[in-house]
Design a protein around this motif. Structure first.
Motif, PDB file in Angstrom:
ATOM      1  N   ILE A  10       0.825  -1.115  -0.050  1.00 38.10           N
ATOM      2  CA  ILE A  10      -0.044   0.117   0.076  1.00 38.10           C
ATOM      3  C   ILE A  10       0.831   1.209   0.063  1.00 38.10           C
ATOM      4  N   ILE A  11       0.775   1.850  -1.074  1.00 38.71           N
ATOM      5  CA  ILE A  11       1.864   3.195  -1.245  1.00 38.71           C
ATOM      6  C   ILE A  11       0.785   4.297  -0.639  1.00 38.71           C
ATOM      7  N   GLY A  12       1.441   4.902   0.388  1.00 41.48           N
ATOM      8  CA  GLY A  12       0.679   5.734   1.146  1.00 41.48           C
ATOM      9  C   GLY A  12       0.087   4.969   2.331  1.00 41.48           C
ATOM     10  N   GLY A  13       0.568   4.031   3.005  1.00 41.47           N
ATOM     11  CA  GLY A  13      -0.118   3.134   3.618  1.00 41.47           C
ATOM     12  C   GLY A  13      -0.345   3.504   4.959  1.00 41.47           C
ATOM     13  N   TYR A  14       0.185   4.572   5.387  1.00 43.78           N
ATOM     14  CA  TYR A  14      -0.145   5.419   6.760  1.00 43.78           C
ATOM     15  C   TYR A  14      -0.838   6.788   6.754  1.00 43.78           C
ATOM     16  N   GLY A  15      -1.282   6.898   5.517  1.00 48.81           N
ATOM     17  CA  GLY A  15      -1.918   8.242   4.979  1.00 48.81           C
ATOM     18  C   GLY A  15      -3.572   8.108   5.366  1.00 48.81           C
ATOM     19  N   THR A  16      -4.374   9.122   4.868  1.00 49.02           N
ATOM     20  CA  THR A  16      -5.721   9.086   5.122  1.00 49.02           C
ATOM     21  C   THR A  16      -6.413   7.792   4.719  1.00 49.02           C
ATOM     22  N   PHE A  17      -6.179   7.656   3.511  1.00 48.44           N
ATOM     23  CA  PHE A  17      -6.994   6.346   2.954  1.00 48.44           C
ATOM     24  C   PHE A  17      -6.301   5.359   3.024  1.00 48.44           C
ATOM     25  N   GLY A  18      -4.903   5.257   2.661  1.00 48.52           N
ATOM     26  CA  GLY A  18      -4.186   3.978   2.900  1.00 48.52           C
ATOM     27  C   GLY A  18      -4.197   3.458   4.201  1.00 48.52           C
ATOM     28  N   GLY A  19      -4.106   4.200   5.174  1.00 51.64           N
ATOM     29  CA  GLY A  19      -4.260   3.737   6.593  1.00 51.64           C
ATOM     30  C   GLY A  19      -5.700   3.181   7.045  1.00 51.64           C
ATOM     31  N   ARG A  20      -6.476   3.554   6.477  1.00 55.51           N
ATOM     32  CA  ARG A  20      -7.765   3.070   6.616  1.00 55.51           C
ATOM     33  C   ARG A  20      -8.223   1.674   6.007  1.00 55.51           C
ATOM     34  N   LEU A  60     -11.729  -1.370  14.434  1.00 58.86           N
ATOM     35  CA  LEU A  60     -11.652  -2.018  13.373  1.00 58.86           C
ATOM     36  C   LEU A  60     -10.305  -2.745  13.296  1.00 58.86           C
ATOM     37  N   GLY A  61      -9.730  -3.006  14.645  1.00 55.92           N
ATOM     38  CA  GLY A  61      -8.341  -3.685  14.753  1.00 55.92           C
ATOM     39  C   GLY A  61      -8.676  -4.381  15.886  1.00 55.92           C
ATOM     40  N   SER A  62      -7.381  -5.241  16.073  1.00 57.77           N
ATOM     41  CA  SER A  62      -7.498  -5.986  17.453  1.00 57.77           C
ATOM     42  C   SER A  62      -5.689  -6.372  17.604  1.00 57.77           C
ATOM     43  N   ASN A  63      -5.626  -6.743  18.750  1.00 56.85           N
ATOM     44  CA  ASN A  63      -4.114  -7.114  19.053  1.00 56.85           C
ATOM     45  C   ASN A  63      -3.529  -8.202  18.300  1.00 56.85           C
ATOM     46  N   ASP A  64      -4.562  -8.943  17.688  1.00 62.33           N
ATOM     47  CA  ASP A  64      -4.256 -10.228  17.114  1.00 62.33           C
ATOM     48  C   ASP A  64      -4.957 -10.165  15.643  1.00 62.33           C
ATOM     49  N   LEU A  65      -3.934  -9.221  14.824  1.00 58.48           N
ATOM     50  CA  LEU A  65      -4.695  -8.690  13.572  1.00 58.48           C
ATOM     51  C   LEU A  65      -4.924  -9.799  12.415  1.00 58.48           C
ATOM     52  N   GLY A  66      -4.062 -10.677  12.473  1.00 61.72           N
ATOM     53  CA  GLY A  66      -4.260 -12.005  11.491  1.00 61.72           C
ATOM     54  C   GLY A  66      -3.309 -11.799  10.532  1.00 61.72           C
ATOM     55  N   ALA A  67      -3.324 -10.519   9.750  1.00 64.52           N
ATOM     56  CA  ALA A  67      -2.417 -10.136   8.620  1.00 64.52           C
ATOM     57  C   ALA A  67      -0.758  -9.862   9.092  1.00 64.52           C
ATOM     58  N   TRP A  68       0.151 -10.494   8.322  1.00 63.68           N
ATOM     59  CA  TRP A  68       1.487 -10.109   8.614  1.00 63.68           C
ATOM     60  C   TRP A  68       1.724  -8.930   8.100  1.00 63.68           C
ATOM     61  N   LEU A  69       2.281  -8.070   8.922  1.00 66.93           N
ATOM     62  CA  LEU A  69       2.484  -6.458   8.848  1.00 66.93           C
ATOM     63  C   LEU A  69       4.195  -5.941   8.852  1.00 66.93           C
ATOM     64  N   GLN A  70       4.190  -5.378   7.744  1.00 63.84           N
ATOM     65  CA  GLN A  70       5.521  -4.709   7.883  1.00 63.84           C
ATOM     66  C   GLN A  70       5.631  -3.291   7.452  1.00 63.84           C
ATOM     67  N   ASP A 338     -17.398   6.885  10.104  1.00 62.02           N
ATOM     68  CA  ASP A 338     -17.383   5.781   9.052  1.00 62.02           C
ATOM     69  C   ASP A 338     -17.291   6.287   7.650  1.00 62.02           C
ATOM     70  N   GLY A 339     -17.628   7.535   7.423  1.00 64.27           N
ATOM     71  CA  GLY A 339     -17.705   8.139   6.168  1.00 64.27           C
ATOM     72  C   GLY A 339     -16.294   7.826   5.202  1.00 64.27           C
ATOM     73  N   PRO A 340     -14.997   8.153   6.003  1.00 64.41           N
ATOM     74  CA  PRO A 340     -13.884   8.080   5.160  1.00 64.41           C
ATOM     75  C   PRO A 340     -13.393   6.807   4.823  1.00 64.41           C
ATOM     76  N   PHE A 341     -14.129   5.868   5.302  1.00 59.75           N
ATOM     77  CA  PHE A 341     -13.737   4.448   5.068  1.00 59.75           C
ATOM     78  C   PHE A 341     -14.413   3.935   3.809  1.00 59.75           C
ATOM     79  N   ILE A 342     -15.543   4.876   3.260  1.00 60.24           N
ATOM     80  CA  ILE A 342     -15.826   4.553   1.932  1.00 60.24           C
ATOM     81  C   ILE A 342     -15.117   4.274   0.690  1.00 60.24           C
ATOM     82  N   PRO A 343     -14.265   5.398   0.505  1.00 63.36           N
ATOM     83  CA  PRO A 343     -13.194   5.484  -0.579  1.00 63.36           C
ATOM     84  C   PRO A 343     -12.394   4.219  -0.869  1.00 63.36           C
ATOM     85  N   VAL A 344     -12.257   3.355   0.239  1.00 60.08           N
ATOM     86  CA  VAL A 344     -11.349   2.503   0.366  1.00 60.08           C
ATOM     87  C   VAL A 344     -12.134   0.941   0.391  1.00 60.08           C
ATOM     88  N   ILE A 345     -13.190   0.957   0.488  1.00 58.30           N
ATOM     89  CA  ILE A 345     -14.050  -0.064   0.480  1.00 58.30           C
ATOM     90  C   ILE A 345     -13.945  -1.073  -0.754  1.00 58.30           C
TER      91      ILE A 345
END
Length: 573
Positions: A10-20, A60-70, A338-345
């Motif tokens: 995810i390019i821009g993965g910590y930004g407004t939409f990439g983070g969501r 929308l998260g948990s301490n046991d996310l499931g995905a492998w993050l880097q 919840d609205g800003p999640f719509i662009p990435v759904i």
């Protein structure tokens, strides 16, 4: 695939939409999420936050996310081939932007992905970028990869909504779409830069079936976003924005006569100032509003006034299969954050489909029509997001409540539907009445003619149609008072307007199970709008109980205290 996981960069993965997007996909154990950006430090901080969510993010998260993050560093202006070869993603999602300012080679990331057999998608909202990606179609097909641009609210979601409405039409003449962000959502700087880049500049639209030049952030239309069955957003003006739909719609809708895409922000006073600034650009008194992007962003954050609700609409007009003129509108309202999640759904849906083996066709193209409305609606269920379609026949009269409720009319229990079926009818029953004891409450009750307090009082209500309104004549134990109801006009469209003497109250009709709630959304005295926080309130609803129509009406306010409360039942005669 890396270690059995789909690797997503995810390019821009910590930004407004990439983070969501990362938050939405963080629960998927079949994913390797690479959170990328120019700053490795910021990427590291975001990944740490995602692993230990707090505040609003925790929903929308948990301490046991499931995905492998880097967390990874990625510079789109650096050696793309080297970076992508080292990171080895299966899919790259560009969530950075603004795509309007990607320089002389805007597709260099896309080209690098295609060269390395990597799939690509983005959230681009630039008309030129989205419409032009088809120039890489042959290369993508030859490599067997897909490159989808504009997998966001406009055009992916807007086209999905239009496709859901299209079967109602034999011919579509006009299409308009717009986004109404909540005033309390922090708009990213890149979004502001994108919008300000075309303020006061020509924007290509269709008018009377011919290409025309609109004026960015100057041309407007007023819309009330009102999904059936929920309280609508406050009516607002939408200012013309340059969105990919404007270029893509004429290619997808034969014979289309007019197009519009807009944004409607709150507070509207601030948007009007933005429109005035855009006029200075059109008059060439300013070269552009882009240098003022940070100031505009700060102003939007500082003056965050209004309800914490956002929305979107897609409206089509034309002829139905029988040649009747109709307007169909798909409306959406998102509550709170919840609205800003719509662009990435859309990207989330694409990734989850790919994990299930449903892969887009190879090639490079705009994402218009790539997903169905059902794909989006399945994701909406995780949020406080409501959407629905209204269908209006211009020449067909419908009962008042059915007209306001739209498709939500089908949710009404039979006893409520019968009461509101239209025409002249009479109902009778019993009621209990309470009256407020304060001086102002007694004065208001006297002006309107509310009945005195009593238990087991006989009640009769006569409903009479009078053009596009209904007159309700209520008689409680020999005491009669009258009001009339109609659909609100202009900014009060899709609301029920009820008039008691000098008072006009605007009500949202909200079905909830066996009940129909009437929620106050505005009021006037002698035609003068009054503050909502002073409006007559109280719990007011209708419901079906034991096969009967039951009512509960409570009228009171901060200034008056309780004015009247009456409840009981009615049966049609």
């Amino acid at each position: 695939m890396s270690g059995g996981r789909l690797s997503l960069l995810i390019i821009g993965g910590y930004g407004t939409f990439g983070g969501r997007l990362a938050r939405l996909l963080g629960d998927e154990p079949r994913l390797r999420l690479l959170i990328a950006g120019r700053s490795l430090e910021k990427a590291d901080d975001f990944v740490a936050e995602l692993r230990s969510p707090r505040g609003w993010a925790g929903r929308l998260g948990s301490n046991d996310l499931g995905a492998w993050l880097q967390a990874v560093a990625f510079d789109r202006d650096g050696d793309l081939i080297e970076q992508l070869t080292r990171l080895r993603p299966d899919l790259v999602v560009d969530a950075s932007g603004p795509f309007q300012s990607f320089g002389e080679d805007p597709y260099k990331v896309v080209r690098a992905c295609i060269a390395l057999d990597i799939d690509y998608a983005d959230l681009a909202d630039s008309t030129g970028f989205v419409a032009g990606i088809g120039g890489l179609d042959a290369e993508a097909r030859a490599k067997g990869v897909f490159a989808l641009s504009g997998l966001s609210s406009l055009p992916a979601l807007s086209f999905a909504a239009l496709a859901a409405m299209a079967p109602q039409f034999s011919r579509i003449d006009s299409v308009a779409a717009g986004i109404a962000p909540s005033a309390h959502v922090k708009i990213g700087l890149n979004v502001v830069r994108a919008i300000s880049s075309y303020a006061g500049k020509p924007v290509a639209v269709l008018r009377e079936g011919r290409p025309a030049a609109g004026s960015g952030l100057i041309d407007d239309m007023r819309v009330t976003i009102a999904p059936p069955g929920v309280a609508p957003l406050a009516s607002r003006n939408f200012l013309l924005v340059d969105a990919p739909d404007l270029a893509l719609l004429p290619q997808h809708v034969p014979g289309l006569q007019s197009t519009f895409t807009g944004v409607g922000t709150e507070p509207q006073a601030l948007q009007r100032l933005l429109g005035l600034a855009a006029r200075l650009v059109r008059l060439r008194l300013l070269p552009s509003l882009r240098p003022f992007s940070r100031v505009l962003q700060e102003a939007s954050h500082r003056f965050a006034l209004g309800a914490h609700r956002g929305g979107m609409f897609v409206r089509a007009g034309g002829l139905d299969r029988d040649g009747r003129r109709i307007t169909s509108s798909w409306d959406l309202i998102a509550e709170g954050d919840d609205g800003p999640f719509i662009p990435v759904i859309g990207v989330e849906a694409l990734v989850r489909r790919q994990l299930e083996g449903i892969r887009p066709e190879s090639g490079a193209r705009p994402a218009a029509g790539e997903l169905s409305l059902a794909d989006f609606e399945a994701a909406f269920r995780r949020f406080k997001i409501t959407s629905g379609i209204r269908l209006d026949y211009e020449e067909e009269a419908q009962p008042l409540y059915r007209r306001i409720l739209g498709s939500a009319w089908q949710q009404l229990p039979p006893a409520l539907a019968a009461i509101h079926a239209g025409g002249t009818r009479l109902a009778s029953g019993r009621a209990r009445i309470e009256r407020g004891g304060g001086f102002i409450a007694r004065l208001v009750a006297g002006v309107i003619g509310f009945p005195p307090a009593g238990d087991d009082v006989p009640v009769a209500v006569r409903f009479a149609a009078d053009g596009d309104r209904e007159i309700w004549t209520r008689t409680f134990g020999g005491k009669t008072f009258r009001s009339w109801q109609a659909e609100g006009k202009g900014g009060a469209r899709h609301l029920l307007a009820e008039v008691f003497g000098p008072f006009r109250v605007l009500l949202a009709l909200v079905p909830e199970g066996q009940r129909l709630r009437l929620v106050v959304r505005g009021w006037r005295f002698l035609g003068v709008p009054l503050p909502l926080f002073l409006a007559p309130g109280g719990e007011t609803y209708e419901e079906e109980r034991d096969g009967r129509f039951h009512f509960h009406v409570e009228i009171g306010g901060r200034l008056t205290g309780l004015v009247v409360r009456y409840s009981g039942w009615l049966v049609l005669e």
